[in-house]
Design an enzyme around this catalytic site. Structure first.
Site, mmCIF file in Angstrom:
data_model
loop_
_atom_site.group_PDB
_atom_site.id
_atom_site.type_symbol
_atom_site.label_atom_id
_atom_site.label_comp_id
_atom_site.label_asym_id
_atom_site.label_seq_id
_atom_site.Cartn_x
_atom_site.Cartn_y
_atom_site.Cartn_z
ATOM 1 N N GLY A 1 0.952 -1.066 -0.061
ATOM 2 C CA GLY A 1 -0.072 -0.077 -0.049
ATOM 3 C C GLY A 1 0.955 1.250 0.024
ATOM 4 N N CYS A 2 0.322 2.527 -0.180
ATOM 5 C CA CYS A 2 1.218 3.556 -0.201
ATOM 6 C C CYS A 2 1.797 3.944 1.133
ATOM 7 C CB CYS A 2 0.405 4.742 -0.753
ATOM 8 S SG CYS A 2 1.169 6.452 -0.858
ATOM 9 N N GLN A 3 0.682 3.423 2.210
ATOM 10 C CA GLN A 3 1.154 3.733 3.517
ATOM 11 C C GLN A 3 1.785 2.593 4.472
ATOM 12 O OE1 GLN A 3 0.767 6.844 5.253
ATOM 13 N NE2 GLN A 3 -0.477 8.049 3.653
ATOM 14 N N SER B 1 -5.254 4.126 0.481
ATOM 15 C CA SER B 1 -4.358 3.526 -0.175
ATOM 16 C C SER B 1 -3.329 2.561 0.712
ATOM 17 C CB SER B 1 -3.682 3.868 -1.324
ATOM 18 O OG SER B 1 -2.995 4.958 -1.079
#
Lengths: 415, 142
Positions: free
Chosen positions: B50-52, B118
Site C-alpha cells: 500500500g502507499c502507507q 491506499s
C-alpha cells in the site's frame, strides 16, 4: 482588500486576528477543534481568495483573449493583471516570463520535455539532488530516457542537507540543474545560490522547484539569477489546479512549445503552424481564469500581511515547535538541518507513522504520514516514511501543544 | 459460523465501546495478538504494497477451504487484518468470492478501505478475492 489585514513588515502577525480570515480553521473534527498541520500538502484559503474567485464567476466570467465583447475584455484584463502581480511577486523582469500551468509538477514537466527536446543529446546529463520530490525526479528521468541522457544526483548527508563538495565534478557534462529550494519531506532550505553560481560559471542553466519556498520567504528571481522556477498556487493560499512557471525570456524563446492547441498559435495551416509569442506559446487551450485571479488575490493577501512578518511569525512558531517536540523523548526528528522552513518530519519510538497519523487524526490533528512523494529520502534513512507536521503563519502555539499531547496519547496507545 | 455471522459478531463486539480510544485499544491489541505469519512466507512475493502500510499475506488451500495468515508493519492495519482473517479464513473459495465485507464500515473504520488512504488493507481484501477466484477456477478445471 480584507479588513482584518492591517499588519505590515518587520513585526510578527497577530495570529488570532489572521485566523479569522480562514473560515475552515473553525472546523471541528471528531468533536475536536481542527488543528491543521498539513500545510505543506496544501494551505487553506483566506476569505479574500474565495471572494475574488466567486466575484470572477459572478460578474465577469468569459473566455479570455478571444471575444470582441465587453465581458471577455474584462476577464482578459483581470487575468493579465494576475500575471503582472505574479511577475512582481517573484521579481520577474517581464510579465510574459510568467507561464501559467496546472502546478509545479506541470511546470517541471514542461521544462523537462521542451528543454530535453531542444538541448539534450545522448551522453548528456541532468543534475538533481537526493532531496527531490518525485515531481522533480520523474520528468527528468522521462526526458533522459527519451534522449539517451543520464540523471545525476547531488548526495545528501544524515542531517538532510545537500553535500556540495563534489559539485564541480558532478557538473561535468550536465545540461541543466534542477533542485528544490525547500525540501517538502524534511524542510531543509537548500543552498541554491551556491548551486546556481557553480552551474552558471559553466554556463549551465538552473531550475528551482520553489513549491515549498514561495509561501515562507521572500524570493526574487532576478536576484537569485535563476533560469527557471516553478511553484503551485495552492501551497501559497491560492486555489488548487493552478501554478506558475517562470523562465528567463531568453530561455523561454529557445524552447519549443510543450502542448499544441488554441491560444498558443499565430497562424495555422495544414502545412505549417507558427507559434504565438511568450507567454502564450506555452499556454495551449482555454486557461484557468479563475485560478489565475485566485492566485493573484492570494499574493495580494500575502503581501498585505508582509512576507517578512510571515517569515518571522513562522520562525518563532518553528522554534517553539522544535522545543516542544524535544520534550517527547521517544521522538526523533528526520532531517536535522538548522536551516529549515515549514516542515517538521519525525518518527516516534518504533511506532509506524501511519498508526500515529491515525491516532492524531482521531484527536482532530491533521498531519501527513508516509514517504511524502520522496521515496529516495526514506530509503536513505531506511524508514518507511515519517509523520510530517507542516506549519503556516495561522498556526498557534496552543496547536503545537495539542500536537504534543496527541503524540503522547499515541505513544500510550501504540507502544 | 458463516461469514455473515462472524461479521455480525464483530459489529456487536464493537458496539460495546463508547470511546474511540477503547475501540482503537482493542484493534491494536488484536494486532499485537495476531499470530505472526511464518517468516518463510514474509517474502516480497507475498507483500501487498500500500502507499502507507505494508501487508504480507499467505494463503493455503486445505480440504476445499482457504486459510490465510498475514502480517503488517502498522499495528492498526494489523488489527484490522486480523479481523478480516477471522471473517474470511477457513471458508470455501465460493463463500469468499460472494462475501460482502460490511463490518469494517459498520465499526467505523471505513477510512481504511478508502482508495485515497491506499493502505495495505484494501489491497489485501482484493488479493483475498483474487486468491479465492483462482482456487475456484482451479477446482472447476479439475
Amino acid at each position: 482588500m480584507h479588513d482584518s489585514v492591517t499588519i505590515k513588515d518587520n513585526s510578527v502577525l497577530d495570529v488570532e486576528k489572521v485566523r479569522k480570515d480562514f473560515p475552515i480553521l473553525d472546523t471541528f473534527v471528531f468533536g475536536h477543534p481542527l488543528v491543521y498541520l498539513d500545510n505543506a500538502a496544501t494551505t487553506q484559503k483566506p476569505e479574500a481568495v474565495l471572494k475574488a474567485m466567486e466575484e470572477y464567476y459572478h460578474a465577469i466570467n468569459s473566455n479570455v483573449h478571444r471575444g470582441v465583447h465587453h465581458l471577455s475584455q474584462q476577464a482578459t484584463d483581470a487575468y493579465e493583471l494576475a500575471r503582472k502581480k505574479i511577475a512582481e511577486f517573484i521579481g520577474a523582469r517581464h510579465a510574459h516570463e510568467i507561464i501559467f500551468t496546472r502546478g509545479t509538477t506541470e511546470s517541471i514537466n514542461l521544462v523537462a520535455a521542451s528543454f530535453g527536446k531542444r538541448f539534450l543529446k545522448t551522453g548528456d546529463s541532468i543534475l538533481i539532488s537526493g532531496l527531490e520530490h518525485h515531481s522533480n525526479i520523474v520528468p527528468w528521468q522521462l526526458a533522459c530516457e527519451d534522449r539517451g541522457a543520464t540523471l545525476k544526483v547531488i548526495p545528501i548527508d544524515g542531517n538532510g542537507e545537500m553535500v556540495l563538495d563534489g559539485l564541480e565534478k558532478l557538473l561535468e557534462g550536465v545540461k541543466l540543474v534542477s533542485v528544490n529550494y525547500v525540501s517538502n519531506a524534511l524542510g531543509t532550505i537548500n543552498p541554491v545560490r551556491e548551486i546556481i553560481a557553480a552551474a552558471h560559471s559553466r554556463g549551465i542553466p538552473v531550475m528551482l522547484d520553489a513549491a515549498q519556498a514561495v509561501q515562507h520567504m521572500e524570493l526574487d528571481v532576478q536576484e537569485l539569477d535563476v533560469d527557471f522556477l516553478a511553484f503551485s498556487s495552492h501551497k501559497i493560499y491560492g486555489p488548487t489546479g493552478f501554478g506558475v512557471l517562470y523562465g528567463k525570456e531568453s530561455w523561454l524563446n529557445e524552447l519549443p512549445p510543450y502542448q499544441g492547441g488554441g491560444e498558443m498559435i499565430k497562424t495555422v495551416s495544414f502545412e505549417k503552424t507558427t507559434y504565438n509569442d511568450l507567454p502564450y506559446k506555452f499556454e495551449a487551450g482555454t486557461p484557468d481564469m479563475a485560478g489565475a485571479i485566485g492566485l493573484g488575490a492570494a499574493l495580494d493577501y500575502v503581501q498585505q500581511l508582509g512576507l517578512s512578518a510571515i517569515r518571522q511569525t513562522e520562525n518563532n512558531l518553528m522554534a517553539y515547535a522544535l522545543e516542544a517536540l524535544r520534550e517527547v523523548k521517544e521522538l526523533r526528528l528526520i532531517g536535522r538541518s538548522a536551516n529549515r522552513a515549514g516542515v517538521l518530519s519525525f518518527l516516534v519510538g518504533d511506532i509506524h507513522p501511519f498508526d500515529l497519523g491515525e491516532i492524531l487524526d482521531k484527536q482532530g490533528i491533521a498531519v501527513r504520514t508516509g514517504h511524502h512523494c520522496a521515496q529516495p529520502i526514506m530509503d536513505l534513512y531506511c524508514i518507511p516514511g515519517t509523520v510530517r507536521a507542516s506549519l503556516a503563519f495561522y498556526n498557534t502555539r496552543a496547536e503545537i501543544d495539542r500536537l504534543v499531547v496527541g503524540i503522547r496519547k499515541g505513544i500510550t496507545l501504540l507502544s | 459460523m458463516t461469514i455473515k455471522e462472524k461479521q455480525d459478531e464483530i459489529v456487536a463486539d464493537f458496539e460495546l465501546f463508547g470511546e474511540w480510544m477503547d475501540k482503537y485499544e482493542y484493534i491494536i491489541q488484536l494486532g499485537k495478538d495476531l499470530p505472526l505469519i511464518d517468516p518463510q512466507y514474509k517474502t516480497d512475493d507475498n507483500l501487498i504494497r500500500g502507499c502507507q502500510s505494508k501487508v504480507w499475506m499467505h494463503a493455503e488451500f486445505k480440504e476445499g477451504k482457504i486459510f490465510f495468515t498475514a502480517d503488517s508493519d502498522a499495528v492498526i492495519t494489523k488489527g484490522l487484518v486480523s479481523l478480516v482473517i477471522r471473517v474470511l479464513s477457513g471458508h470455501t473459495p465460493r463463500e469468499i468470492v460472494d462475501a460482502e465485507l460490511y463490518f469494517i464500515n459498520a465499526i467505523g473504520l471505513s477510512s481504511h478501505l478508502s482508495p485515497t488512504r491506499s493502505n495495505g488493507l484494501l489491497s489485501m481484501v482484493k488479493q483475498i478475492k483474487i486468491y479465492a477466484l483462482g482456487y475456484m477456477a482451479k477446482s472447476t478445471q479439475s
